[in-house]
Design an enzyme around this catalytic site. Structure first.
Site, mmCIF file in Angstrom:
data_model
loop_
_atom_site.group_PDB
_atom_site.id
_atom_site.type_symbol
_atom_site.label_atom_id
_atom_site.label_comp_id
_atom_site.label_asym_id
_atom_site.label_seq_id
_atom_site.Cartn_x
_atom_site.Cartn_y
_atom_site.Cartn_z
ATOM 1 N N TYR A 194 60.361 -64.887 94.288
ATOM 2 C CA TYR A 194 60.369 -66.277 94.791
ATOM 3 C C TYR A 194 61.148 -66.358 96.099
ATOM 4 C CZ TYR A 194 59.583 -66.403 89.792
ATOM 5 O OH TYR A 194 59.164 -66.120 88.555
ATOM 6 N N VAL A 205 60.845 -66.319 83.971
ATOM 7 C CA VAL A 205 61.929 -67.137 83.419
ATOM 8 C C VAL A 205 62.264 -66.787 81.964
ATOM 9 C CG1 VAL A 205 61.650 -69.097 84.985
ATOM 10 C CG2 VAL A 205 60.353 -69.035 82.838
ATOM 11 N N SER A 259 56.376 -65.323 84.384
ATOM 12 C CA SER A 259 55.781 -65.104 85.711
ATOM 13 C C SER A 259 55.445 -63.656 86.038
ATOM 14 C CB SER A 259 56.715 -65.631 86.788
ATOM 15 O OG SER A 259 56.566 -67.015 86.897
ATOM 16 N N LYS A 273 51.947 -62.862 86.506
ATOM 17 C CA LYS A 273 51.211 -63.233 87.729
ATOM 18 C C LYS A 273 50.773 -62.001 88.531
ATOM 19 C CE LYS A 273 53.805 -67.566 88.285
ATOM 20 N NZ LYS A 273 54.982 -68.162 88.969
ATOM 21 N N TYR A 333 46.568 -70.038 81.879
ATOM 22 C CA TYR A 333 47.838 -69.732 82.550
ATOM 23 C C TYR A 333 49.019 -69.859 81.571
ATOM 24 C CZ TYR A 333 51.951 -70.308 85.500
ATOM 25 O OH TYR A 333 53.200 -70.185 86.051
HETATM 26 N N1 GLN Z 1 55.302 -70.357 82.676
HETATM 27 C C1 GLN Z 1 56.308 -70.566 83.644
HETATM 28 C C2 GLN Z 1 55.994 -71.767 84.551
HETATM 29 O O1 GLN Z 1 54.924 -71.872 85.047
HETATM 30 C C3 GLN Z 1 56.487 -69.321 84.459
HETATM 31 C C4 GLN Z 1 57.554 -69.488 85.509
HETATM 32 C C5 GLN Z 1 58.319 -68.247 85.795
HETATM 33 O O2 GLN Z 1 58.447 -67.315 85.007
HETATM 34 N N2 GLN Z 1 58.963 -68.254 86.928
HETATM 35 O O3 GLN Z 1 56.818 -72.596 84.744
#
Ligand code: GLN
Length: 611
Positions: A247, A265, A70, A73, A195
């Site tokens: 988050y 994650v 993430s 992003k 993505y």
């Molecule tokens: N690729 C992961 C997902 O979309 C990224 C989530 C994350 O790092 N929080 O579930």
């Protein structure tokens, strides 16, 4: 302590110690909803910090590659802003914190617009906006951008990508919902594929720190100097990181740690202290919200131990940027002046005020300098702001100075900025926004000495205009060396000398020549030039009509200590010392002594000023 241990920076020592402490923190679970991520070693721990000066500190598994997840992003949000513009991006994806989990389906009920770009829904929509080149598509655009952030190429971990693509049903559902609402610019599969790939790009803790350092440094990579993200979008990316980057832990995060950050994650966290550094932490075990446990702990401790909260900022007052304020009666230009001019300038010079600034000009400190300039305008006709020691001027300070300039020009006062050759944006702003014309221009003078000289000339020209000339019986009467002499003595002195003429560019005397005469300048102008230790020619003085040079040798015969070069057609009277009658010579020595005493007083003042 060994010599090499002695040289270790306090930052490195701190990170080493922090790394040791964090090894003792054991909590959290490695992400398992993407099957391939379970292969990570929960023991990995890497820390890196990169300053905006480009110093890199790292410890532990800071070079261990892992998938960015993430954290990507934040970076793709920057790409979409660059490629599609702020308005388009915001029309499709909001900027409100959701307070919900990263994979929540937080869409605005009526429009279907994801609430922010840091949750999956928003990020998938954002990635769908990136087109990339025809051959490489969005992934190529993303990889090239990451390379600008880190300074090296990146690749996708194919097995993590496949693993997520095969199991990412929830993200697939989100993409179709977005498509149904008309939010996605492309097909759900195209957006999802890009993505999943962007999340599987391999990075290290060091890379994250470098990316963070670019964001801390207005979008510019501090090591390579390459622009990773345009500066106007850097603040936007940092904004959504501050409010939504962690988050449903984002509010408490900015409250406690006070640094915009983004977690993934894969176990990474990228944190940014704007204007100072980027931090990268990597440790796979996550808490229930999907943030790295040790990563959070590392940021918390660093922030606490060094009081690094974003809102804990140094005050920017005028005291930090005003180095000296003085007028030209106190410190005139290096231009040599005759006796009458010196006397006039010792009074009129108060109308020229010089502000020497230093450091970083910001809204807060420039405001008080502007007030100080305005409050002293009574009796001031010329203001010189010396920016030689200023390292940067932000947009607010630049604008304030430009407005001040216009205001002063309207009041028929001159405002000059000197030493601003290095302040590129400052100059550009002036050029783009200044329609009032002033001669000479606000940036005309490279250094303060020349600006002061010009102002002095204006002051003198005004006075010369209003007093009748012709009160002088002889060409030598304004010479300070001749003060107190009768017209008979002046004539004797004049007759003892020889008229000499020097074309522009020619040498009058050279360093090392025997010094057995002095020169009175009747017409024209000369530069006194010395050769510096590193071989450059430095102008120490400019002398014009009514001044003299070579007179120091009256005291003691010696050699010339500088070159004197005519800068225009110059006429002098050269007087050989041995031809000067004794009583006249005595008067000249007394005048010279008086001049030197005055000079000593001014030099002492200068030492006080410099010290
Ligand atoms: N690729 C992961 C997902 O979309 C990224 C989530 C994350 O790092 N929080 O579930």
């Amino acid at each position: 302590m060994s010599a090499s241990a002695l040289e270790i920076s306090p930052v490195q020592r701190y990170l080493d110690e922090l790394h040791q402490q964090l090894l003792g923190v054991v909590a959290g679970e490695v992400a398992s909803y993407i099957p391939e991520l379970t292969r990570s070693d929960p023991g990995w721990l890497g820390l890196a910090l990169v300053t905006v000066d480009g110093h890199v500190y790292q410890v532990g598994d800071s070079r261990q590659p892992f998938t960015i997840q993430s954290i990507s992003k934040a970076l793709t949000y920057g790409i979409a802003l660059e490629d599609r513009g702020l308005e388009h991006v915001v029309s499709k994806v909001g900027v409100e914190p959701s307070g919900e989990a990263f994979n929540s389906i937080s869409l605005e009920p009526d429009t279907g617009r994801p609430v922010n770009p840091m949750i999956n829904a928003g990020a998938i929509a954002v990635t769908g906006m990136i087109e990339g080149p025809p051959e490489g598509g969005p992934l190529q655009r993303i990889l090239e951008t990451f390379a600008r952030y880190t300074g090296h190429p990146h690749e996708v971990d194919e097995s993590v990508y496949r693993s997520e693509s095969e199991t990412g049903h929830r993200n697939r559902a989100i993409a179709h919902l977005l498509y149904g609402h008309g939010i996605l610019d492309t097909s759900p599969e195209t957006a999802l594929d890009a993505y999943f790939q962007q999340c599987s790009i391999l990075v290290t803790a060091r890379d994250l720190a470098m990316m963070g350092a670019c964001l801390a440094n207005n979008g510019v990579n501090p090591v390579t100097g390459v622009v990773a993200l345009k500066s106007q979008f850097t603040e936007k990316v940092l904004s959504v990181m501050s409010t939504c980057g962690m988050y449903d832990y984002s509010g408490a995060w900015i409250f406690d740690v006070g640094m915009p950050a983004k977690s993934g994650v894969g176990g990474g966290i990228m944190a940014v202290l704007p204007g100072q550094f980027g931090l990268g932490v990597f440790s796979p075990p996550l808490d229930e919200k999907g943030n790295s446990v040790r990563g959070i702990e590392a940021c918390k401790r660093l922030s606490r131990d060094f009081s690094l909260h974003l809102f804990n900022v140094a005050r920017s007052t005028s005291a930090s940027i005003v180095r000296k304020v003085f007028d030209s009666a106190r410190f005139g230009s290096r231009r040599g002046r005759n006796a009458r001019e010196m006397e006039l300038l010792s009074r009129l010079g108060q109308r020229v005020r010089i502000f020497e600034l230093q450091g970083e000009l910001l809204f807060g400190n420039t405001e008080s300098v502007a007030l100080e300039i305005l409050s002293g305008l009574d009796g001031t006709d010329f203001v010189i702001v010396d920016l030689k020691r200023v390292v940067s001027a932000d947009r607010a300070s630049t604008r304030m100075f430009a407005d001040l300039w216009t205001q002063l020009a309207g009041g028929n006062k001159h405002l000059f900025f000197t030493g601003c050759g290095h302040l590129y944006r400052f100059k550009k702003y002036f050029r783009d926004h200044q329609d009032v014309h002033q001669e000479p221009a606000w940036f005309e003078f490279g250094d303060t000495d020349h600006a002061v000289e010009w102002c002095e000339d204006c002051l003198l020209a005004e006075v010369e205009f209003t007093t009748e000339s012709g009160d002088c019986q002889s060409e030598l009467c304004h010479q300070y060396l001749c003060s107190g002499m009768s017209s008979g003595e002046l004539r004797t002195l004049r007759d003892a000398g020889d008229a000499r003429t020097f074309p522009s560019g020619s040498h009058v005397v050279r360093t090392g020549d025997p010094a057995d005469s002095l020169y009175f300048i009747l017409e024209g102008q000369v530069d006194v030039v010395v050769k510096t230790d590193d071989g450059h020619h430095l102008r120490v003085n400019t002398l014009g009509k009514g001044t003299a040079f070579g007179e120091m040798a009256l005291i003691e015969k010696m050699q010339r200590t500088a070159d004197v070069v005519a800068v225009s057609h110059t006429v002098c009277v050269e007087v050989i010392f041995s031809r000067i009658p004794e009583p006249i010579r005595t008067k000249m020595l007394v005048n010279l002594a008086g001049y030197l005493a005055g000079k000593l007083v001014r030099d002492t003042e200068l030492v006080r000023h410099l010290g």
